[in-house]
Design an enzyme around this catalytic site. Structure first.
Site, PDB file in Angstrom:
ATOM      1  N   GLY A  36       0.777  -1.245   0.000  1.00  0.00           N
ATOM      2  CA  GLY A  36       0.000   0.000   0.000  1.00  0.00           C
ATOM      3  C   GLY A  36       0.809   1.297   0.000  1.00  0.00           C
ATOM      4  N   TRP A  38       2.380   2.953  -2.421  1.00  0.00           N
ATOM      5  CA  TRP A  38       2.021   3.889  -3.506  1.00  0.00           C
ATOM      6  C   TRP A  38       0.631   4.473  -3.251  1.00  0.00           C
ATOM      7  CZ3 TRP A  38       3.702   2.806  -9.233  1.00  0.00           C
ATOM      8  CH2 TRP A  38       5.101   2.694  -9.281  1.00  0.00           C
ATOM      9  N   ASP A  91      -4.851  -5.678  -5.957  1.00  0.00           N
ATOM     10  CA  ASP A  91      -3.735  -6.622  -5.746  1.00  0.00           C
ATOM     11  C   ASP A  91      -4.289  -8.021  -5.494  1.00  0.00           C
ATOM     12  OD1 ASP A  91      -0.515  -5.939  -4.944  1.00  0.00           O
ATOM     13  OD2 ASP A  91      -1.229  -7.964  -4.534  1.00  0.00           O
ATOM     14  N   ASP A 137       2.833  -1.089 -10.516  1.00  0.00           N
ATOM     15  CA  ASP A 137       4.074  -1.563  -9.881  1.00  0.00           C
ATOM     16  C   ASP A 137       4.007  -3.087  -9.765  1.00  0.00           C
ATOM     17  OD1 ASP A 137       6.561  -1.091  -8.716  1.00  0.00           O
ATOM     18  OD2 ASP A 137       5.750  -0.849  -6.685  1.00  0.00           O
ATOM     19  N   LYS A 185       5.925  -0.307 -14.357  1.00  0.00           N
ATOM     20  CA  LYS A 185       7.196  -0.986 -14.074  1.00  0.00           C
ATOM     21  C   LYS A 185       7.447  -2.077 -15.110  1.00  0.00           C
ATOM     22  CE  LYS A 185       7.832  -3.722 -10.334  1.00  0.00           C
ATOM     23  NZ  LYS A 185       8.070  -3.813  -8.887  1.00  0.00           N
TER      24      LYS A 185
HETATM   25  N1  SAM Z   1       3.546  -0.397  -5.060  1.00  0.00           N
HETATM   26  C1  SAM Z   1       3.394  -1.298  -3.911  1.00  0.00           C
HETATM   27  C2  SAM Z   1       3.632  -0.515  -2.653  1.00  0.00           C
HETATM   28  O1  SAM Z   1       4.159   0.597  -2.722  1.00  0.00           O
HETATM   29  O2  SAM Z   1       3.278  -1.005  -1.584  1.00  0.00           O
HETATM   30  C3  SAM Z   1       4.326  -2.498  -4.010  1.00  0.00           C
HETATM   31  C4  SAM Z   1       3.950  -3.441  -5.125  1.00  0.00           C
HETATM   32  S1  SAM Z   1       4.825  -4.965  -5.120  1.00  0.00           S
HETATM   33  C5  SAM Z   1       6.391  -4.507  -5.749  1.00  0.00           C
HETATM   34  C6  SAM Z   1       4.092  -5.831  -6.458  1.00  0.00           C
HETATM   35  C7  SAM Z   1       2.678  -6.311  -6.174  1.00  0.00           C
HETATM   36  O3  SAM Z   1       2.102  -6.763  -7.395  1.00  0.00           O
HETATM   37  C8  SAM Z   1       2.603  -7.490  -5.196  1.00  0.00           C
HETATM   38  O4  SAM Z   1       1.877  -7.106  -4.057  1.00  0.00           O
HETATM   39  C9  SAM Z   1       1.866  -8.567  -5.995  1.00  0.00           C
HETATM   40  O5  SAM Z   1       0.928  -9.294  -5.214  1.00  0.00           O
HETATM   41  C10 SAM Z   1       1.149  -7.747  -7.057  1.00  0.00           C
HETATM   42  N2  SAM Z   1       0.787  -8.508  -8.252  1.00  0.00           N
HETATM   43  C11 SAM Z   1       1.586  -9.261  -9.043  1.00  0.00           C
HETATM   44  N3  SAM Z   1       0.892  -9.839 -10.028  1.00  0.00           N
HETATM   45  C12 SAM Z   1      -0.404  -9.425  -9.866  1.00  0.00           C
HETATM   46  C13 SAM Z   1      -1.619  -9.682 -10.575  1.00  0.00           C
HETATM   47  N4  SAM Z   1      -1.636 -10.491 -11.647  1.00  0.00           N
HETATM   48  N5  SAM Z   1      -2.743  -9.087 -10.139  1.00  0.00           N
HETATM   49  C14 SAM Z   1      -2.738  -8.292  -9.057  1.00  0.00           C
HETATM   50  N6  SAM Z   1      -1.621  -8.020  -8.342  1.00  0.00           N
HETATM   51  C15 SAM Z   1      -0.472  -8.571  -8.737  1.00  0.00           C
END
Ligand code: SAM
Length: 231
Positions: A36, A38, A91, A137, A185
């Site tokens: 969370g 972002w 997410d 992200d 990203k």
């Molecule tokens: N921007 C976030 C923050 O500041 O807290 C961090 C994001 S983290 C690097 C990447 C996130 O992408 C993970 O929580 C992962 O569960 C989610 N994710 C990956 N593939 C996904 C998908 N197909 N659908 C939804 N979320 C996904």
């Protein structure tokens, strides 16, 4: 305090390029939002964090992380807050509530997720309403296998681009050349470079590659900041 180190990357990028700051930014979608960080930054930029949640809304607020977002009848904080606009976060994983942020726990790549997101946006800005800023992200779990990681990054980018085409506001409708923004990203690789030249460059007025200082130098991740959707 922020829930993730990623929050500092977003802060740094917005400080330099000002895509969340303009007053006309009203609808933001945050893809891959957990835990969370972002979303917290966006909520601050849109003025939501200045208004602490009233106690009586705690139960309601807790229900925000319900699995099915359509069960959430009334995001009470929105009524009590003075933030502007709408933030929708998505997410696979659960995310603790953030005032001003409506959360969808779902796989972005699953076929129904797009309409769940659009439903929440449409409730605020109408069926034809569009999103000012799309943030992504998202990253698949790194497998250590470069080929697999690149494939997964490309699949996410392609799917987010398809979503963008259908839901982003155009620069023209915002009335600013750099309005209608996608920040996404990806992992540095020739295939992703191709994605940039084929899909991003022709459709936005300004596309640039960003590598925030807060992102570890050894990691291959970077962000494409695309501003001004040509529509
Ligand atoms: N921007 C976030 C923050 O500041 O807290 C961090 C994001 S983290 C690097 C990447 C996130 O992408 C993970 O929580 C992962 O569960 C989610 N994710 C990956 N593939 C996904 C998908 N197909 N659908 C939804 N979320 C996904």
């Amino acid at each position: 305090s922020y829930r993730s180190r990623s929050a500092f990357k977003l802060l740094e990028m917005d400080e330099k390029w000002h895509f969340l700051t303009p007053r006309d930014v009203k609808v933001v979608v945050d893809l891959g939002s957990a835990p969370g960080g972002w979303s917290q930054v966006v909520a601050q930029k849109l003025g939501w964090d200045k208004t602490p949640a009233p106690r009586e809304n705690d139960a309601l607020r807790d229900s925000w992380s319900a699995i099915n977002p359509l069960d959430i009848s009334d995001p009470g904080l929105e009524l009590s807050g003075r933030g502007r606009g709408t933030i929708v976060a998505v997410d696979l994983l659960r995310m603790n509530p953030i005032p001003g942020v409506q959360f969808v726990q779902a796989d972005f790549l699953a076929p129904d997720t797009e309409s769940l997101i659009h439903g929440l946006v449409a409730r605020q800005v109408g069926e034809q309403g569009r999103t000012d800023v799309i943030l992504c992200d998202m990253a698949g779990n790194s497998t250590g296998n470069t080929f697999h990681d690149i494939e997964s990054s490309l699949a996410i980018c392609t799917s987010v681009f398809e979503f963008t085409k259908r839901h982003i506001r155009s620069a023209e409708s915002v009335g600013r050349e750099l309005g209608g923004v996608l920040l996404i990203k990806h992992f540095a690789h020739p295939l992703l470079h191709h994605f940039r030249t084929q899909h991003l460059v022709p459709n936005f007025n300004d596309v640039r590659y960003l590598k925030p200082n807060a992102s570890r130098t050894e990691s291959k991740e970077g962000y494409f900041l695309c501003r001004g959707w040509k529509g």
